[in-house]
Design a protein around this motif. Structure first.
Motif, PDB file in Angstrom:
ATOM      1  N   LEU A   1     177.466  10.249 -12.894  1.00  0.00           N
ATOM      2  CA  LEU A   1     178.761  10.317 -13.581  1.00  0.00           C
ATOM      3  C   LEU A   1     178.864  11.573 -14.435  1.00  0.00           C
ATOM      4  O   LEU A   1     179.925  12.204 -14.495  1.00  0.00           O
ATOM      5  N   LEU A   2     177.764  11.944 -15.097  1.00  0.00           N
ATOM      6  CA  LEU A   2     177.766  13.181 -15.875  1.00  0.00           C
ATOM      7  C   LEU A   2     178.031  14.385 -14.975  1.00  0.00           C
ATOM      8  O   LEU A   2     178.752  15.320 -15.354  1.00  0.00           O
ATOM      9  N   GLY A   3     177.448  14.349 -13.780  1.00  0.00           N
ATOM     10  CA  GLY A   3     177.667  15.439 -12.837  1.00  0.00           C
ATOM     11  C   GLY A   3     179.099  15.500 -12.348  1.00  0.00           C
ATOM     12  O   GLY A   3     179.687  16.582 -12.231  1.00  0.00           O
ATOM     13  N   ARG A   4     179.685  14.350 -12.079  1.00  0.00           N
ATOM     14  CA  ARG A   4     181.086  14.321 -11.616  1.00  0.00           C
ATOM     15  C   ARG A   4     182.038  14.822 -12.686  1.00  0.00           C
ATOM     16  O   ARG A   4     183.014  15.516 -12.391  1.00  0.00           O
ATOM     17  N   ARG A   5     181.753  14.457 -13.935  1.00  0.00           N
ATOM     18  CA  ARG A   5     182.628  14.867 -15.042  1.00  0.00           C
ATOM     19  C   ARG A   5     182.346  16.293 -15.503  1.00  0.00           C
ATOM     20  O   ARG A   5     183.148  16.876 -16.230  1.00  0.00           O
ATOM     21  N   GLY A   6     181.218  16.827 -15.116  1.00  0.00           N
ATOM     22  CA  GLY A   6     180.851  18.168 -15.571  1.00  0.00           C
ATOM     23  C   GLY A   6     180.502  18.201 -17.046  1.00  0.00           C
ATOM     24  O   GLY A   6     180.650  19.243 -17.699  1.00  0.00           O
ATOM     25  N   SER A   7     180.031  17.071 -17.575  1.00  0.00           N
ATOM     26  CA  SER A   7     179.791  16.954 -19.014  1.00  0.00           C
ATOM     27  C   SER A   7     178.714  17.907 -19.515  1.00  0.00           C
ATOM     28  O   SER A   7     178.749  18.345 -20.668  1.00  0.00           O
ATOM     29  N   LEU A   8     177.734  18.225 -18.676  1.00  0.00           N
ATOM     30  CA  LEU A   8     176.648  19.101 -19.092  1.00  0.00           C
ATOM     31  C   LEU A   8     176.803  20.522 -18.559  1.00  0.00           C
ATOM     32  O   LEU A   8     175.876  21.331 -18.664  1.00  0.00           O
ATOM     33  N   GLY A   9     177.958  20.819 -18.003  1.00  0.00           N
ATOM     34  CA  GLY A   9     178.206  22.165 -17.493  1.00  0.00           C
ATOM     35  C   GLY A   9     177.571  22.389 -16.135  1.00  0.00           C
ATOM     36  O   GLY A   9     176.947  21.507 -15.550  1.00  0.00           O
ATOM     37  N   GLU A  10     177.718  23.606 -15.638  1.00  0.00           N
ATOM     38  CA  GLU A  10     177.218  23.944 -14.308  1.00  0.00           C
ATOM     39  C   GLU A  10     175.695  23.936 -14.235  1.00  0.00           C
ATOM     40  O   GLU A  10     175.119  23.732 -13.167  1.00  0.00           O
TER      41      GLU A  10
END
Length: 307
Positions: free
Chosen positions: A20-29
Protein backbone atom coordinates in the motif's frame (compact mmCIF):
# COMPACT_ATOMS: atom_id res chain seq x y z
CA UNK A 1 -1.71 -25.32 13.19
CA UNK A 2 -2.98 -22.06 14.62
CA UNK A 3 0.55 -20.80 15.21
CA UNK A 4 1.47 -21.43 11.57
CA UNK A 5 -1.50 -19.43 10.33
CA UNK A 6 -0.80 -16.63 12.82
CA UNK A 7 2.84 -16.40 11.76
CA UNK A 8 1.95 -16.22 8.08
CA UNK A 9 -0.83 -13.69 8.75
CA UNK A 10 1.53 -11.33 10.59
CA UNK A 11 4.08 -11.43 7.79
CA UNK A 12 1.39 -10.99 5.12
CA UNK A 13 -0.03 -7.94 6.90
CA UNK A 14 3.35 -6.17 7.01
CA UNK A 15 4.05 -7.03 3.36
CA UNK A 16 0.56 -5.73 2.52
CA UNK A 17 1.35 -2.48 4.31
CA UNK A 18 4.48 -2.13 2.18
CA UNK A 19 2.45 -2.75 -0.95
CA UNK A 20 0.00 0.00 0.00
CA UNK A 21 2.88 2.37 0.75
CA UNK A 22 4.26 1.61 -2.70
CA UNK A 23 0.92 2.23 -4.41
CA UNK A 24 0.47 5.54 -2.62
CA UNK A 25 4.07 6.59 -3.16
CA UNK A 26 4.27 7.49 0.53
CA UNK A 27 8.02 6.86 0.74
CA UNK A 28 8.88 8.38 -2.62
CA UNK A 29 10.56 6.76 -5.60
CA UNK A 30 13.51 5.51 -3.57
CA UNK A 31 11.58 4.14 -0.59
CA UNK A 32 12.37 0.50 -1.32
CA UNK A 33 16.03 1.24 -1.93
CA UNK A 34 16.36 3.17 1.33
CA UNK A 35 14.66 0.41 3.34
CA UNK A 36 16.86 -2.21 1.70
CA UNK A 37 20.03 -0.28 2.50
CA UNK A 38 18.85 0.33 6.06
CA UNK A 39 18.25 -3.39 6.54
CA UNK A 40 21.48 -4.53 4.89
CA UNK A 41 23.96 -2.00 6.28
CA UNK A 42 22.53 -1.22 9.72
CA UNK A 43 19.55 -3.14 11.10
CA UNK A 44 20.39 -6.71 10.04
CA UNK A 45 24.02 -6.56 11.27
CA UNK A 46 22.75 -5.24 14.61
CA UNK A 47 20.10 -7.96 14.85
CA UNK A 48 22.60 -10.70 14.07
CA UNK A 49 25.10 -9.34 16.56
CA UNK A 50 22.53 -9.30 19.37
CA UNK A 51 21.16 -12.74 18.46
CA UNK A 52 24.50 -14.50 18.12
CA UNK A 53 26.15 -12.72 21.07
CA UNK A 54 23.61 -14.41 23.33
CA UNK A 55 23.54 -17.76 21.49
CA UNK A 56 24.62 -21.12 22.85
CA UNK A 57 27.30 -22.16 20.35
CA UNK A 58 27.18 -25.76 21.57
CA UNK A 59 23.88 -26.09 19.68
CA UNK A 60 25.89 -26.18 16.47
CA UNK A 61 26.97 -29.75 17.14
CA UNK A 62 24.01 -32.12 16.87
CA UNK A 63 22.84 -34.91 14.50
CA UNK A 64 19.71 -32.93 13.63
CA UNK A 65 21.74 -29.92 12.53
CA UNK A 66 24.02 -32.17 10.47
CA UNK A 67 20.92 -33.45 8.64
CA UNK A 68 19.84 -29.85 8.02
CA UNK A 69 23.31 -28.90 6.78
CA UNK A 70 23.54 -31.86 4.40
CA UNK A 71 20.04 -31.38 2.99
CA UNK A 72 20.68 -27.66 2.54
CA UNK A 73 23.94 -28.34 0.72
CA UNK A 74 22.29 -30.97 -1.49
CA UNK A 75 19.42 -28.71 -2.56
CA UNK A 76 21.72 -25.75 -3.19
CA UNK A 77 24.01 -27.99 -5.25
CA UNK A 78 21.08 -29.10 -7.41
CA UNK A 79 20.18 -25.49 -8.24
CA UNK A 80 23.82 -24.55 -8.86
CA UNK A 81 24.08 -27.47 -11.30
CA UNK A 82 20.95 -26.26 -13.10
CA UNK A 83 22.33 -22.72 -13.15
CA UNK A 84 25.61 -23.85 -14.70
CA UNK A 85 23.90 -26.03 -17.29
CA UNK A 86 21.39 -23.31 -18.24
CA UNK A 87 23.90 -20.45 -18.11
CA UNK A 88 22.00 -18.39 -15.55
CA UNK A 89 25.11 -16.55 -14.35
CA UNK A 90 26.91 -16.46 -11.01
CA UNK A 91 24.76 -13.85 -9.30
CA UNK A 92 21.39 -15.23 -10.34
CA UNK A 93 22.48 -18.80 -9.64
CA UNK A 94 23.68 -17.82 -6.15
CA UNK A 95 20.37 -16.10 -5.33
CA UNK A 96 18.42 -19.06 -6.72
CA UNK A 97 20.47 -21.53 -4.68
CA UNK A 98 19.74 -19.49 -1.56
CA UNK A 99 16.01 -19.35 -2.36
CA UNK A 100 16.07 -23.15 -2.78
CA UNK A 101 17.74 -23.91 0.54
CA UNK A 102 17.85 -20.93 2.94
CA UNK A 103 14.86 -21.16 5.28
CA UNK A 104 12.91 -18.46 7.09
CA UNK A 105 14.04 -19.66 10.53
CA UNK A 106 13.51 -16.32 12.24
CA UNK A 107 10.16 -14.61 11.91
CA UNK A 108 8.39 -17.77 10.66
CA UNK A 109 10.54 -20.53 12.12
CA UNK A 110 10.14 -19.45 15.74
CA UNK A 111 6.31 -19.42 15.89
CA UNK A 112 6.13 -22.65 13.91
CA UNK A 113 8.67 -24.28 16.22
CA UNK A 114 6.57 -23.22 19.21
CA UNK A 115 3.16 -24.29 17.95
CA UNK A 116 4.05 -27.29 15.76
CA UNK A 117 7.21 -28.69 17.38
CA UNK A 118 6.63 -27.39 20.91
CA UNK A 119 10.10 -25.89 21.38
CA UNK A 120 11.32 -22.54 20.03
CA UNK A 121 14.96 -23.45 20.69
CA UNK A 122 14.84 -26.02 17.87
CA UNK A 123 15.38 -23.31 15.24
CA UNK A 124 18.37 -21.78 17.02
CA UNK A 125 20.90 -24.22 15.49
CA UNK A 126 19.50 -23.51 12.02
CA UNK A 127 19.90 -19.77 12.56
CA UNK A 128 23.51 -20.36 13.62
CA UNK A 129 24.20 -22.57 10.60
CA UNK A 130 22.79 -20.04 8.17
CA UNK A 131 24.50 -17.01 9.70
CA UNK A 132 27.88 -18.60 10.42
CA UNK A 133 28.39 -20.51 7.17
CA UNK A 134 25.82 -20.05 4.41
CA UNK A 135 25.46 -16.26 4.56
CA UNK A 136 29.21 -15.44 4.60
CA UNK A 137 29.91 -17.82 1.70
CA UNK A 138 26.98 -16.61 -0.43
CA UNK A 139 27.63 -12.90 0.15
CA UNK A 140 31.32 -13.37 -0.60
CA UNK A 141 30.41 -15.01 -3.92
CA UNK A 142 28.03 -12.13 -4.72
CA UNK A 143 30.68 -9.59 -3.73
CA UNK A 144 33.37 -11.16 -5.90
CA UNK A 145 30.97 -11.59 -8.83
CA UNK A 146 29.94 -7.92 -8.79
CA UNK A 147 31.43 -5.53 -11.38
CA UNK A 148 33.12 -3.53 -8.61
CA UNK A 149 35.16 -6.59 -7.63
CA UNK A 150 37.14 -6.39 -10.86
CA UNK A 151 38.65 -3.09 -9.73
CA UNK A 152 39.76 -4.36 -6.32
CA UNK A 153 43.24 -5.34 -5.27
CA UNK A 154 44.12 -8.88 -4.23
CA UNK A 155 44.06 -7.83 -0.55
CA UNK A 156 40.62 -6.30 -0.94
CA UNK A 157 39.31 -9.50 -2.50
CA UNK A 158 40.79 -11.67 0.24
CA UNK A 159 39.23 -9.53 2.97
CA UNK A 160 35.84 -9.25 1.21
CA UNK A 161 33.91 -11.39 3.74
CA UNK A 162 35.08 -9.33 6.70
CA UNK A 163 34.05 -6.02 5.14
CA UNK A 164 30.48 -7.13 4.48
CA UNK A 165 28.25 -5.58 7.20
CA UNK A 166 26.02 -8.67 7.58
CA UNK A 167 29.00 -10.99 7.93
CA UNK A 168 30.79 -8.55 10.25
CA UNK A 169 27.75 -8.38 12.53
CA UNK A 170 27.52 -12.17 12.65
CA UNK A 171 31.21 -12.71 13.35
CA UNK A 172 31.21 -10.04 16.05
CA UNK A 173 28.31 -11.73 17.78
CA UNK A 174 30.00 -15.13 17.59
CA UNK A 175 33.21 -13.67 19.02
CA UNK A 176 31.30 -12.29 22.00
CA UNK A 177 29.46 -15.58 22.57
CA UNK A 178 32.69 -17.58 22.34
CA UNK A 179 34.47 -15.29 24.79
CA UNK A 180 31.74 -15.67 27.41
CA UNK A 181 31.61 -11.89 27.86
CA UNK A 182 28.26 -10.50 28.93
CA UNK A 183 27.64 -7.30 26.96
CA UNK A 184 26.58 -4.40 29.25
CA UNK A 185 22.96 -3.37 28.87
CA UNK A 186 23.99 0.16 27.90
CA UNK A 187 25.75 -1.27 24.84
CA UNK A 188 23.32 -4.06 24.00
CA UNK A 189 20.08 -2.06 24.16
CA UNK A 190 20.96 0.39 21.35
CA UNK A 191 21.96 -2.55 19.12
CA UNK A 192 18.72 -4.33 20.04
CA UNK A 193 16.66 -1.24 19.24
CA UNK A 194 18.33 -0.85 15.84
CA UNK A 195 18.12 -4.58 15.14
CA UNK A 196 14.37 -4.55 15.75
CA UNK A 197 14.02 -2.52 12.55
CA UNK A 198 15.46 -5.31 10.40
CA UNK A 199 12.43 -7.55 9.86
CA UNK A 200 9.87 -4.74 9.35
CA UNK A 201 12.22 -2.95 6.93
CA UNK A 202 12.76 -6.12 4.88
CA UNK A 203 9.04 -6.95 4.77
CA UNK A 204 8.01 -3.40 3.88
CA UNK A 205 10.62 -3.24 1.10
CA UNK A 206 9.38 -6.59 -0.17
CA UNK A 207 5.79 -5.30 -0.18
CA UNK A 208 6.77 -2.14 -2.06
CA UNK A 209 8.51 -4.27 -4.70
CA UNK A 210 5.23 -6.08 -5.43
CA UNK A 211 3.63 -2.88 -6.74
CA UNK A 212 3.22 -3.18 -10.50
CA UNK A 213 5.00 -6.53 -10.65
CA UNK A 214 3.76 -9.29 -12.96
CA UNK A 215 2.25 -12.54 -11.72
CA UNK A 216 5.00 -14.79 -10.31
CA UNK A 217 6.37 -17.68 -12.34
CA UNK A 218 6.19 -15.89 -15.69
CA UNK A 219 8.58 -13.97 -17.90
CA UNK A 220 12.35 -14.47 -18.27
CA UNK A 221 12.76 -15.68 -14.67
CA UNK A 222 10.10 -18.36 -15.02
CA UNK A 223 12.31 -21.44 -14.97
CA UNK A 224 14.72 -20.31 -12.23
CA UNK A 225 11.71 -19.34 -10.09
CA UNK A 226 9.85 -22.59 -10.64
CA UNK A 227 13.00 -24.61 -10.03
CA UNK A 228 13.83 -22.84 -6.77
CA UNK A 229 10.24 -23.10 -5.48
CA UNK A 230 10.01 -26.80 -6.32
CA UNK A 231 13.34 -27.44 -4.59
CA UNK A 232 12.40 -25.39 -1.52
CA UNK A 233 8.84 -26.62 -1.06
CA UNK A 234 9.13 -30.27 -2.10
CA UNK A 235 12.68 -31.51 -2.63
CA UNK A 236 14.28 -29.95 0.45
CA UNK A 237 11.92 -31.56 3.00
CA UNK A 238 12.08 -34.88 1.12
CA UNK A 239 15.88 -34.93 1.17
CA UNK A 240 15.89 -33.95 4.85
CA UNK A 241 13.54 -36.83 5.65
CA UNK A 242 15.58 -39.31 3.61
CA UNK A 243 18.83 -38.34 5.37
CA UNK A 244 17.22 -38.26 8.82
CA UNK A 245 15.45 -41.61 8.47
CA UNK A 246 17.74 -43.51 6.14
CA UNK A 247 21.23 -42.31 7.08
CA UNK A 248 21.14 -41.12 10.69
CA UNK A 249 18.19 -43.25 11.85
CA UNK A 250 16.74 -40.40 13.89
CA UNK A 251 13.61 -41.10 15.89
CA UNK A 252 10.16 -39.92 14.80
CA UNK A 253 10.30 -36.68 16.80
CA UNK A 254 13.69 -35.66 15.43
CA UNK A 255 12.57 -36.53 11.90
CA UNK A 256 9.57 -34.23 12.29
CA UNK A 257 11.81 -31.44 13.57
CA UNK A 258 14.24 -31.51 10.65
CA UNK A 259 11.57 -32.00 7.97
CA UNK A 260 9.43 -29.11 9.27
CA UNK A 261 12.53 -26.92 9.35
CA UNK A 262 13.41 -27.87 5.77
CA UNK A 263 9.85 -27.11 4.64
CA UNK A 264 9.98 -23.51 5.86
CA UNK A 265 9.79 -21.02 2.96
CA UNK A 266 12.69 -18.99 1.63
CA UNK A 267 13.70 -16.17 3.98
CA UNK A 268 12.67 -12.60 3.16
CA UNK A 269 16.18 -11.25 3.77
CA UNK A 270 17.25 -13.00 0.55
CA UNK A 271 15.33 -10.27 -1.27
CA UNK A 272 17.51 -7.73 0.55
CA UNK A 273 20.67 -9.48 -0.63
CA UNK A 274 19.41 -9.66 -4.22
CA UNK A 275 18.46 -5.96 -4.16
CA UNK A 276 21.79 -4.97 -2.60
CA UNK A 277 23.77 -6.67 -5.38
CA UNK A 278 21.21 -5.89 -8.11
CA UNK A 279 21.05 -9.49 -9.27
CA UNK A 280 18.18 -11.97 -9.31
CA UNK A 281 15.80 -9.46 -7.71
CA UNK A 282 12.71 -10.77 -9.46
CA UNK A 283 13.85 -14.35 -8.88
CA UNK A 284 14.16 -13.69 -5.15
CA UNK A 285 10.86 -11.83 -4.87
CA UNK A 286 8.81 -14.44 -6.70
CA UNK A 287 10.53 -17.44 -5.11
CA UNK A 288 9.96 -16.05 -1.61
CA UNK A 289 6.32 -15.23 -2.37
CA UNK A 290 5.46 -18.62 -3.90
CA UNK A 291 7.37 -20.71 -1.35
CA UNK A 292 5.67 -18.80 1.47
CA UNK A 293 2.23 -19.48 -0.01
CA UNK A 294 3.03 -23.17 -0.54
CA UNK A 295 4.48 -23.56 2.96
CA UNK A 296 1.03 -23.67 4.57
CA UNK A 297 -0.23 -26.81 2.78
CA UNK A 298 3.27 -28.35 2.86
CA UNK A 299 3.62 -27.96 6.63
CA UNK A 300 0.06 -29.21 7.14
CA UNK A 301 0.79 -32.40 5.19
CA UNK A 302 4.09 -32.96 7.00
CA UNK A 303 2.45 -32.51 10.41
CA UNK A 304 -0.27 -35.02 9.43
CA UNK A 305 2.20 -37.62 8.14
CA UNK A 306 4.98 -37.35 10.71
CA UNK A 307 3.27 -35.73 13.68
Amino acid sequence: MGGVITGFAIIASVIGTGYLLGRRGSLGENGREVLTKLAFHVATPALLFVTLAQADLTLVFSPSLLVTALSTLAVAAIFVTLGVLRGWGVGRTTIGALCSSYVNAGNLGIPIAVYVLGDASLVAPVLLLQQLTITPVALTVLDLASPAAQRRTVWQRVTTPFRNPVVAGSLSGVAVAASGWSVPVTLLEPATLIGNMAVPAVLLAFGISLRGSALPGRGPERWPVLASVALKSVVHPLIAWAIAAGVFRLDATEQLNVVVTAALPAAQNLFTYASRYATGVRLARESILLSTILAVPTLTVIAALLG
